[in-house]
Motif scaffolding. Structure first.
Motif, short mmCIF file in Angstrom:
data_model
loop_
_atom_site.label_atom_id
_atom_site.label_comp_id
_atom_site.label_asym_id
_atom_site.label_seq_id
_atom_site.Cartn_x
_atom_site.Cartn_y
_atom_site.Cartn_z
N GLN A 1 -13.68 -26.02 -10.31
CA GLN A 1 -12.58 -26.08 -9.35
C GLN A 1 -12.84 -25.07 -8.23
OE1 GLN A 1 -9.17 -25.37 -11.96
NE2 GLN A 1 -8.71 -27.56 -11.97
N PRO A 2 -13.73 -25.42 -7.30
CA PRO A 2 -14.09 -24.46 -6.24
C PRO A 2 -12.94 -24.16 -5.29
CG PRO A 2 -15.04 -26.63 -5.80
CD PRO A 2 -14.47 -26.68 -7.18
N TRP A 3 -11.95 -25.06 -5.21
CA TRP A 3 -10.84 -24.83 -4.28
C TRP A 3 -10.04 -23.59 -4.65
CZ3 TRP A 3 -5.86 -24.80 -6.18
CH2 TRP A 3 -5.66 -25.38 -7.43
N ILE A 4 -10.06 -23.19 -5.94
CA ILE A 4 -9.35 -21.98 -6.34
C ILE A 4 -9.97 -20.75 -5.68
CG2 ILE A 4 -8.74 -20.51 -8.29
CD1 ILE A 4 -8.55 -22.95 -10.02
N LEU B 1 -11.59 -18.88 8.24
CA LEU B 1 -13.02 -18.55 8.30
C LEU B 1 -13.52 -18.05 6.95
CD1 LEU B 1 -15.58 -18.28 10.03
CD2 LEU B 1 -14.80 -15.98 10.66
N ALA B 2 -12.72 -17.22 6.27
CA ALA B 2 -13.11 -16.72 4.95
C ALA B 2 -13.21 -17.85 3.94
CB ALA B 2 -12.11 -15.66 4.49
N ALA B 3 -12.26 -18.80 3.99
CA ALA B 3 -12.31 -19.94 3.08
C ALA B 3 -13.54 -20.80 3.34
CB ALA B 3 -11.04 -20.77 3.22
N TRP B 4 -13.88 -20.98 4.60
CA TRP B 4 -15.06 -21.80 4.95
C TRP B 4 -16.35 -21.12 4.47
CZ3 TRP B 4 -19.15 -20.82 8.41
CH2 TRP B 4 -19.97 -21.93 8.66
N LYS C 1 -19.13 -22.42 1.64
CA LYS C 1 -20.57 -22.54 1.90
C LYS C 1 -21.40 -21.73 0.90
CE LYS C 1 -20.22 -25.28 5.38
NZ LYS C 1 -20.70 -26.69 5.27
N CYS C 2 -20.90 -20.55 0.53
CA CYS C 2 -21.63 -19.74 -0.44
C CYS C 2 -21.65 -20.39 -1.82
CB CYS C 2 -21.01 -18.35 -0.53
SG CYS C 2 -21.20 -17.34 0.95
N LEU C 3 -20.59 -21.09 -2.17
CA LEU C 3 -20.53 -21.74 -3.48
C LEU C 3 -21.55 -22.86 -3.61
CD1 LEU C 3 -16.66 -21.95 -4.10
CD2 LEU C 3 -18.31 -20.36 -5.12
#
Length: 466
Positions: free
Chosen positions: A271-274, A253-256, A260-262
């Protein structure tokens, strides 16, 4: 040799060696050392992988026998009756209080200088704050002869949790000593402070606040005994605590939310996955800290960290990550094999991954339903073998309770702890109170089946059929 041979090749055999060592009729380590070097010579001259796998199996057995022998050497010796000892103890976790006694785990220093971890019971119900130090007298005895083939196995539980003895506090004066201020004690004090923020709501919603304390700071003793009697026929014991499932779902949930905020940032992240993986890892670590880094949360936290480090590169597959996590857990503590939670958590994760294979092109809702149904059936078999009872309504109740607990109750409870607003805490307490009332109502009519304790081979066959 491929880059993943370590994980997909000999590492599972090392894990099987560690797990299988506790089924051996003898704890002699020397024959396995001989077998390891013989297989190592064959591996060197033939280059056959079968000998390499044999070396890994022997290495796992040797490692587990060595670590277990070191722990057994520190166990309290078996005697005919309990002995009275003058000890110095440090309360290392949140005590459990009920109407008859208080019980807590403490680090004990013996007069000869040895240090052990004991489970102490005080029938005078004195207060034992976490981190406090005392000089007391206690009647101590070994945890021996309490092994059960079905149900709770206290002896295995004590070994898995490194409990060396159990003791009863002798009534009389106790001498307070300066408290310890290490990081463990500060962590426990922080957990107690977080749980104490719900005292205002506990007068109106006592059941709800008790459930919130169990879900947020791992204070399961806040729940009354009647609640646990309701959770058992519903198969919800694993949800009413900070389990690996909660840690994993909250990290997702935190990753999701981070992803969304990014999307709304005025600039683009290369590299948003970091950041998303970092949010998941930090969430898992913080939530595990709230639980006092209990063993189930450690396993889930470790798996999330490994997943964050390897998933993006495609270096390891899902089941390779599963094997690597098990190996790291056993490397840190091979006696985790004796814990029922170890088997339930890892086997259910394996079932979920197995159910998810081959459905990558189906809709997400169907994947979720299929994984939930498969895990529900598998959990019935596992719980029946481990505890000797089958909660008949468990698959249906868990299908509704798991998303409600992990996606609604736990996030709202944690959010109300972060944001200092009374109405938010009241709302969380109200939701959990209503949830408890519904569970009490359903639990009164939930049937429970007690099957005969069949051999392990038969249970494994039933698992394969599922």
């Amino acid at each position: 040799m491929s880059k993943t041979l370590v994980v997909s090749g000999w590492l599972p055999w090392w894990v099987l060696g560690v797990c299988g060592s506790y089924l051996l009729p003898s704890s002699a380590i020397l024959p396995w050392i001989y077998a390891f070097f013989i297989l190592l010579v064959f591996t060197f001259f033939t280059r056959w992988q079968v000998f390499l796998f044999g070396c890994a199996l022997c290495a796992g057995i040797i490692f587990a026998l060595w670590r277990t022998d070191n722990l057994l050497q520190n166990q309290w010796p078996l005697t005919d009756k309990a002995s009275v000892q003058n000890i110095t103890l440090t309360v290392s976790d949140i005590p459990q209080y009920d109407q008859q006694r208080s019980r807590f785990v403490a680090q004990v220093k013996l007069p000869d200088g040895r240090q052990q971890q004991w489970l102490l019971t005080d029938y005078s119900k004195q207060q034992w704050p976490a981190g406090s130090r005392w000089q007391i007298k206690a009647k101590v005895r070994a945890i021996i002869g309490e092994a059960n083939k079905v149900g709770f196995n206290r002896e295995a539980w004590a070994l898995a949790n490194h409990i060396s003895a159990q003791a009863t506090v002798v009534k009389g004066k106790r001498k307070a000593l300066p408290a310890v201020s290490g990081w463990k004690e500060k962590l426990t004090s922080w957990r107690i402070w977080c749980g104490g923020r719900w005292e205002t709501q506990s007068q109106i919603y006592p059941q709800g606040v008790a459930l919130i304390k169990a879900l947020t700071v791992g204070e399961q003793s806040a729940l009354p005994a009647e609640a646990w009697q309701v959770f058992r026929p519903l198969g919800l014991n694993h949800l009413v605590s900070i389990s690996g499932l909660h840690v994993g779902m909250l990290a997702m949930l935190a990753a999701w939310l981070c992803s969304k905020c990014l999307q709304y940032l005025p600039f683009q992240i290369s590299q948003p996955w970091i950041l998303t993986r970092g949010a998941a890892v930090i969430t898992a670590i913080v939530y595990s800290a709230l639980a006092g880094f209990a063993v189930p949360t450690q396993r889930s936290m470790l798996m999330i960290i490994i997943l964050a480090l390897t998933w993006r590169r495609g270096y390891l597959r899902a089941f390779q990550i599963w094997w690597l996590t098990i190996a790291l857990v056993l490397l840190f503590d091979p006696l985790a094999v004796l814990s029922v939670g170890f088997w339930l958590s890892f086997l259910l994760v394996a079932v979920l991954m197995w159910a998810g294979e081959g459905v990558n092109h189906t809709i997400k809702l169907f994947q979720l339903v299929q994984a939930q149904w498969t895990a529900g059936l598998a959990s019935v078999v596992l719980v029946a073998f481990c505890f000797g009872s089958v909660p008949v309504m468990s698959p249906l109740v868990n299908a509704l309770a798991i998303p409600w607990f992990t996606l609604v109750l736990v996030p709202i409870a944690l959010l109300s702890m972060i944001i200092p607003l009374d109405f938010l805490r009241t709302f969380a307490a109200y939701l959990t109170e209503q949830t408890m009332q519904i569970l009490y109502t359903i639990g009164e009519y939930a049937p429970e089946y007690y099957p005969a304790h069949a051999p392990l081979a038969l249970w494994l066959r039933r698992c394969c059929l599922f």
